[in-house]
Design a protein around this motif. Structure first.
Motif, PDB file in Angstrom:
ATOM      1  N   PRO A  54       0.806  -1.238   0.000  1.00  0.00           N
ATOM      2  CA  PRO A  54       0.000   0.000   0.000  1.00  0.00           C
ATOM      3  C   PRO A  54       0.833   1.279   0.000  1.00  0.00           C
ATOM      4  CG  PRO A  54      -0.047  -1.051   2.153  1.00  0.00           C
ATOM      5  CD  PRO A  54       0.615  -2.017   1.226  1.00  0.00           C
ATOM      6  N   ASP A  55       2.085   1.208   0.452  1.00  0.00           N
ATOM      7  CA  ASP A  55       2.923   2.413   0.535  1.00  0.00           C
ATOM      8  C   ASP A  55       3.810   2.603  -0.691  1.00  0.00           C
ATOM      9  OD1 ASP A  55       1.890   2.916   3.073  1.00  0.00           O
ATOM     10  OD2 ASP A  55       3.418   1.662   4.043  1.00  0.00           O
ATOM     11  N   GLU A  56       3.685   1.740  -1.676  1.00  0.00           N
ATOM     12  CA  GLU A  56       4.535   1.837  -2.863  1.00  0.00           C
ATOM     13  C   GLU A  56       4.098   3.021  -3.718  1.00  0.00           C
ATOM     14  OE1 GLU A  56       6.355  -1.546  -5.677  1.00  0.00           O
ATOM     15  OE2 GLU A  56       4.208  -1.274  -5.938  1.00  0.00           O
ATOM     16  N   ASP A  57       5.033   3.902  -4.051  1.00  0.00           N
ATOM     17  CA  ASP A  57       4.676   5.083  -4.841  1.00  0.00           C
ATOM     18  C   ASP A  57       4.584   4.715  -6.324  1.00  0.00           C
ATOM     19  OD1 ASP A  57       7.442   6.191  -6.253  1.00  0.00           O
ATOM     20  OD2 ASP A  57       7.787   5.043  -4.406  1.00  0.00           O
ATOM     21  N   PRO A  58       3.853   5.510  -7.122  1.00  0.00           N
ATOM     22  CA  PRO A  58       3.639   5.192  -8.537  1.00  0.00           C
ATOM     23  C   PRO A  58       4.923   5.020  -9.344  1.00  0.00           C
ATOM     24  CG  PRO A  58       2.128   6.908  -7.843  1.00  0.00           C
ATOM     25  CD  PRO A  58       3.087   6.688  -6.702  1.00  0.00           C
ATOM     26  N   ALA A  59       5.927   5.861  -9.072  1.00  0.00           N
ATOM     27  CA  ALA A  59       7.174   5.774  -9.840  1.00  0.00           C
ATOM     28  C   ALA A  59       7.862   4.432  -9.606  1.00  0.00           C
ATOM     29  CB  ALA A  59       8.101   6.922  -9.460  1.00  0.00           C
ATOM     30  N   THR A  60       7.884   3.981  -8.362  1.00  0.00           N
ATOM     31  CA  THR A  60       8.497   2.686  -8.044  1.00  0.00           C
ATOM     32  C   THR A  60       7.724   1.554  -8.688  1.00  0.00           C
ATOM     33  OG1 THR A  60       9.313   3.528  -5.938  1.00  0.00           O
ATOM     34  CG2 THR A  60       9.179   1.140  -6.165  1.00  0.00           C
ATOM     35  N   ARG A  61       6.407   1.642  -8.625  1.00  0.00           N
ATOM     36  CA  ARG A  61       5.573   0.599  -9.223  1.00  0.00           C
ATOM     37  C   ARG A  61       5.780   0.548 -10.733  1.00  0.00           C
ATOM     38  NH1 ARG A  61      -0.226   0.332  -6.752  1.00  0.00           N
ATOM     39  NH2 ARG A  61       1.165  -0.085  -4.992  1.00  0.00           N
ATOM     40  N   ALA A  62       5.864   1.714 -11.368  1.00  0.00           N
ATOM     41  CA  ALA A  62       6.082   1.764 -12.814  1.00  0.00           C
ATOM     42  C   ALA A  62       7.450   1.183 -13.170  1.00  0.00           C
ATOM     43  CB  ALA A  62       5.972   3.204 -13.309  1.00  0.00           C
ATOM     44  N   VAL A  94       3.382 -11.868 -28.632  1.00  0.00           N
ATOM     45  CA  VAL A  94       3.780 -11.769 -27.223  1.00  0.00           C
ATOM     46  C   VAL A  94       4.353 -10.390 -26.933  1.00  0.00           C
ATOM     47  CG1 VAL A  94       5.451 -12.590 -25.513  1.00  0.00           C
ATOM     48  CG2 VAL A  94       4.118 -14.228 -26.842  1.00  0.00           C
ATOM     49  N   VAL A  95       5.253  -9.925 -27.803  1.00  0.00           N
ATOM     50  CA  VAL A  95       5.865  -8.611 -27.609  1.00  0.00           C
ATOM     51  C   VAL A  95       4.807  -7.513 -27.627  1.00  0.00           C
ATOM     52  CG1 VAL A  95       7.421  -6.897 -28.635  1.00  0.00           C
ATOM     53  CG2 VAL A  95       8.122  -9.288 -28.518  1.00  0.00           C
ATOM     54  N   TYR A  96       3.885  -7.607 -28.588  1.00  0.00           N
ATOM     55  CA  TYR A  96       2.847  -6.583 -28.716  1.00  0.00           C
ATOM     56  C   TYR A  96       1.948  -6.541 -27.481  1.00  0.00           C
ATOM     57  CZ  TYR A  96      -0.713  -3.722 -31.004  1.00  0.00           C
ATOM     58  OH  TYR A  96      -1.584  -2.705 -31.326  1.00  0.00           O
ATOM     59  N   CYS A  97       1.496  -7.701 -27.036  1.00  0.00           N
ATOM     60  CA  CYS A  97       0.617  -7.751 -25.852  1.00  0.00           C
ATOM     61  C   CYS A  97       1.355  -7.285 -24.596  1.00  0.00           C
ATOM     62  CB  CYS A  97       0.077  -9.166 -25.649  1.00  0.00           C
ATOM     63  SG  CYS A  97      -1.164  -9.642 -26.864  1.00  0.00           S
ATOM     64  N   GLU A  98       2.620  -7.630 -24.494  1.00  0.00           N
ATOM     65  CA  GLU A  98       3.396  -7.200 -23.322  1.00  0.00           C
ATOM     66  C   GLU A  98       3.543  -5.680 -23.305  1.00  0.00           C
ATOM     67  OE1 GLU A  98       5.265  -7.488 -19.752  1.00  0.00           O
ATOM     68  OE2 GLU A  98       4.245  -9.079 -20.851  1.00  0.00           O
ATOM     69  N   GLN A  99       3.725  -5.088 -24.474  1.00  0.00           N
ATOM     70  CA  GLN A  99       3.822  -3.630 -24.539  1.00  0.00           C
ATOM     71  C   GLN A  99       2.513  -2.975 -24.107  1.00  0.00           C
ATOM     72  OE1 GLN A  99       5.107  -2.720 -28.519  1.00  0.00           O
ATOM     73  NE2 GLN A  99       7.243  -3.171 -28.085  1.00  0.00           N
ATOM     74  N   LEU A 100       1.388  -3.543 -24.531  1.00  0.00           N
ATOM     75  CA  LEU A 100       0.092  -3.007 -24.113  1.00  0.00           C
ATOM     76  C   LEU A 100      -0.092  -3.158 -22.608  1.00  0.00           C
ATOM     77  CD1 LEU A 100      -2.305  -4.284 -26.945  1.00  0.00           C
ATOM     78  CD2 LEU A 100      -1.235  -2.035 -26.719  1.00  0.00           C
ATOM     79  N   LEU A 101       0.331  -4.297 -22.051  1.00  0.00           N
ATOM     80  CA  LEU A 101       0.225  -4.506 -20.604  1.00  0.00           C
ATOM     81  C   LEU A 101       1.046  -3.475 -19.831  1.00  0.00           C
ATOM     82  CD1 LEU A 101       0.349  -8.406 -20.268  1.00  0.00           C
ATOM     83  CD2 LEU A 101      -1.489  -6.895 -19.487  1.00  0.00           C
ATOM     84  N   VAL A 102       2.244  -3.186 -20.321  1.00  0.00           N
ATOM     85  CA  VAL A 102       3.100  -2.194 -19.647  1.00  0.00           C
ATOM     86  C   VAL A 102       2.405  -0.840 -19.605  1.00  0.00           C
ATOM     87  CG1 VAL A 102       5.235  -0.868 -19.863  1.00  0.00           C
ATOM     88  CG2 VAL A 102       5.288  -3.335 -20.122  1.00  0.00           C
ATOM     89  N   ILE A 103       1.839  -0.419 -20.732  1.00  0.00           N
ATOM     90  CA  ILE A 103       1.154   0.873 -20.788  1.00  0.00           C
ATOM     91  C   ILE A 103      -0.010   0.909 -19.804  1.00  0.00           C
ATOM     92  CG2 ILE A 103      -0.241   2.410 -22.240  1.00  0.00           C
ATOM     93  CD1 ILE A 103       1.463   1.441 -24.632  1.00  0.00           C
ATOM     94  N   ALA A 109      -0.935   2.395 -12.241  1.00  0.00           N
ATOM     95  CA  ALA A 109      -0.083   2.811 -11.122  1.00  0.00           C
ATOM     96  C   ALA A 109      -0.260   4.293 -10.809  1.00  0.00           C
ATOM     97  CB  ALA A 109       1.386   2.515 -11.443  1.00  0.00           C
ATOM     98  N   TYR A 110      -0.574   5.071 -11.829  1.00  0.00           N
ATOM     99  CA  TYR A 110      -0.767   6.514 -11.632  1.00  0.00           C
ATOM    100  C   TYR A 110      -2.238   6.885 -11.500  1.00  0.00           C
ATOM    101  CZ  TYR A 110       4.141   7.594 -12.296  1.00  0.00           C
ATOM    102  OH  TYR A 110       5.515   7.692 -12.122  1.00  0.00           O
TER     103      TYR A 110
END
Length: 202
Positions: A54-62, A94-103, A109-110
């Motif tokens: 719960p204390d993890e900030d958005p930048a760290t999570r990203a 796989v690469v395409y879906c992973e990129q979408l997941l990251v976004i 996170a924000y």
């Protein structure tokens, strides 16, 4: 099922038919279909992460999301890349879906809802396909429209080789790869392009 506001809806049963009808918008249709499929997973991931840390900030999570994605990319490349052309299509997927997941994960996170239809247009802007979300939204509204005949009936999509080749040529840019534009009057450009293509395949 995917939808953007009052725009087109892409269902799993009609995705390929829609792509066949409008191969020029392959990337837009892929985002329109995949983002809602992945958003639910991202929402559950974010809720679990927030509960565990719960204390993890958005930048760290990203940052953690990016690190995890890099590991997934390396493992995926080692496994599917070993079979060369046989696994080229799954590797790109796989690469395409992973990129979408990251976004979507970084958006979550924000504090952005991954299930919000606005994410679809934002993904296209982040990919560099459009300069603004307004233009991306307009393109999504136009994607997958089926032509109608004079009597108001739908015209069955026809396989046009030129259009399909155009859709296939979009694949490298869909995962962030950019190839040079070849100028026939500059042989050096052709050599560089050949090296880039070989590097891309490897």
């Amino acid at each position: 099922m995917a939808a953007l506001g009052n725009g087109p809806t892409v269902r799993s049963t009609s995705f390929w038919r829609t792509l066949l009808a409008d191969p020029a918008h392959a990337n837009e249709l892929a985002v329109l279909f995949l983002v809602p499929q992945l958003a639910g997973h991202v929402g559950r991931w974010h809720a679990g992460r927030a509960q565990r840390r719960p204390d993890e900030d958005p930048a760290t999570r990203a940052w953690r999301v990016l690190q995890h994605s890099a590991r997934v990319g390396r493992r995926g490349g080692a496994v599917v890349g070993s079979s060369f052309y046989v696994a080229m299509a799954p590797a790109l997927a796989v690469v395409y879906c992973e990129q979408l997941l990251v976004i979507l994960k970084i958006a979550a996170a924000y504090g952005r809802d991954p299930c919000d239809p606005a994410r679809v247009a934002e993904v296209l802007v982040i990919q560099g396909r459009y300069p603004t979300t307004t233009e991306a939204s307009r393109a999504l509204q136009e994607s997958g429209k089926v032509r109608r005949d004079g009597g108001g009936g739908r015209v069955a999509p026809r396989l046009k080789p030129v259009a399909v080749v155009g859709a296939i040529r979009q694949v490298p840019s869909m995962i962030g790869l950019r190839l040079r534009k070849v100028r026939a009057s500059h042989p050096f450009d052709i050599v560089i392009l050949a090296v880039e293509v070989v590097s891309y395949v490897v």
